[in-house]
Design a protein around this motif. Structure first.
Motif, short mmCIF file in Angstrom:
data_model
loop_
_atom_site.label_atom_id
_atom_site.label_comp_id
_atom_site.label_asym_id
_atom_site.label_seq_id
_atom_site.Cartn_x
_atom_site.Cartn_y
_atom_site.Cartn_z
N ASP A 129 2.90 8.03 -12.21
CA ASP A 129 2.33 9.60 -12.24
C ASP A 129 1.44 9.85 -11.10
O ASP A 129 0.65 10.82 -11.10
CB ASP A 129 1.86 10.14 -13.43
N LYS A 130 1.08 8.92 -10.15
CA LYS A 130 0.10 8.92 -9.32
C LYS A 130 0.67 9.08 -7.97
O LYS A 130 1.79 8.61 -7.51
CB LYS A 130 -0.38 7.49 -9.35
N LYS A 131 -0.27 9.73 -7.05
CA LYS A 131 0.21 9.89 -5.71
C LYS A 131 -0.47 8.86 -4.75
O LYS A 131 -0.15 8.72 -3.65
CB LYS A 131 -0.23 11.41 -5.04
N ARG A 154 -0.28 5.00 -0.37
CA ARG A 154 -0.14 6.28 -0.93
C ARG A 154 1.41 6.66 -0.84
O ARG A 154 2.16 6.02 -0.20
CB ARG A 154 -0.75 7.46 -0.04
N LYS A 155 1.81 7.65 -1.62
CA LYS A 155 3.21 7.80 -2.08
C LYS A 155 3.54 9.13 -1.15
O LYS A 155 2.95 10.15 -1.21
CB LYS A 155 3.38 8.17 -3.54
N ASP A 156 4.67 9.00 -0.29
CA ASP A 156 5.15 10.00 0.54
C ASP A 156 5.86 11.03 -0.38
O ASP A 156 6.74 10.78 -1.27
CB ASP A 156 6.19 9.56 1.44
N TRP A 162 6.14 4.38 -0.98
CA TRP A 162 4.77 4.06 -0.76
C TRP A 162 4.49 3.49 0.79
O TRP A 162 5.21 2.46 0.96
CB TRP A 162 4.31 2.88 -1.78
N LYS A 163 3.27 3.80 1.12
CA LYS A 163 2.99 3.12 2.28
C LYS A 163 1.28 2.83 2.42
O LYS A 163 0.65 3.61 1.71
CB LYS A 163 3.37 4.01 3.63
N ALA A 164 0.96 1.74 3.05
CA ALA A 164 -0.64 1.40 2.83
C ALA A 164 -1.08 2.25 4.07
O ALA A 164 -0.38 2.57 5.10
CB ALA A 164 -0.68 0.14 3.16
#
Length: 216
Positions: A129-131, A154-156, A162-164
């Protein structure tokens, strides 16, 4: 502290030298960081002789293994901070493109500090449930004090991948450091001056085992 971010980046990427190669899992931020570290290190390890002959090969490895899993556009905009709105739109695409190459160069230079360290990651936490998630770890080296590090991931919202986008070493954010470095330049001389600074670093050759003074 000038080369701390470079060195910690290398230490993180050497964490999984003995792991078995696998595909990067961009659906899980914790596995993403570990998978990218493992794949990047394995490729560097397999090409040590070639890299010694041509250190520029490190740029290719960073571009192919590391950068695809970094949200460099988001990072680039974060570095601009409050100056984002004042940058002409026709300059933003150029800035982001140069910033991408700047990141490639930064990590390629970091590989010149390669040495044997161990990185221990924290246990995986809940992220459904996190972005955004912070993946924390501790760098252990027999000749240096432990260093606490963390990757901001973070989540696109469109792809759910997810990408750093940032790395924090002992409380020092790479993006915040760059934002502070460029802030006065943006204010006084504008985006062209920042682009010129980044291009200057990009144009310098990658060297192995640099001295502290060369890592600035």
């Amino acid at each position: 502290m000038k080369k701390l971010v470079y060195i910690v980046g290398v230490w993180l990427l050497t964490a999984f030298a003995t792991a078995t190669a696998q595909e990067v899992n961009e659906q899980n931020p914790y596995e993403l960081v570990e998978d990218v570290a493992m794949k990047t290190f394995d490729r560097i390890k397999a090409n040590q002789d070639a890299i010694k002959q041509d250190p520029e090969m490190l740029r290719t490895i960073m571009e192919e293994e590391l950068v695809p899993h970094i949200d460099y556009q988001f990072a680039a905009f974060m570095v601009l901070g409050k100056h984002f709105k004042s940058v002409p739109r026709d300059k933003l695409s150029e800035y982001v493109s140069v910033f991408r190459q700047y990141l490639i160069t930064t990590y390629a230079v970091a590989m010149g500090y390669y040495d044997n360290q161990e990185v221990i990651f924290e246990p995986e936490g809940e992220f459904d449930d996190k972005k955004s998630v912070t993946v924390r770890a501790v760098v252990q080296d027999p000749t240096r004090p432990e260093i606490n590090i963390a990757f901001k991931v973070r989540k696109d919202s469109k792809t759910n991948e997810w990408k750093a986008y940032d790395m924090v070493a002992e409380g020092i954010s790479m993006l915040n450091s760059k934002r502070s470095e460029f802030e006065s330049i943006l204010r006084q001389d504008g985006i062209d001056a920042v682009i010129a600074i980044m291009r200057d670093k990009i144009e310098k050759p990658v060297q192995l085992k640099q001295d502290d003074k060369d890592a600035a």
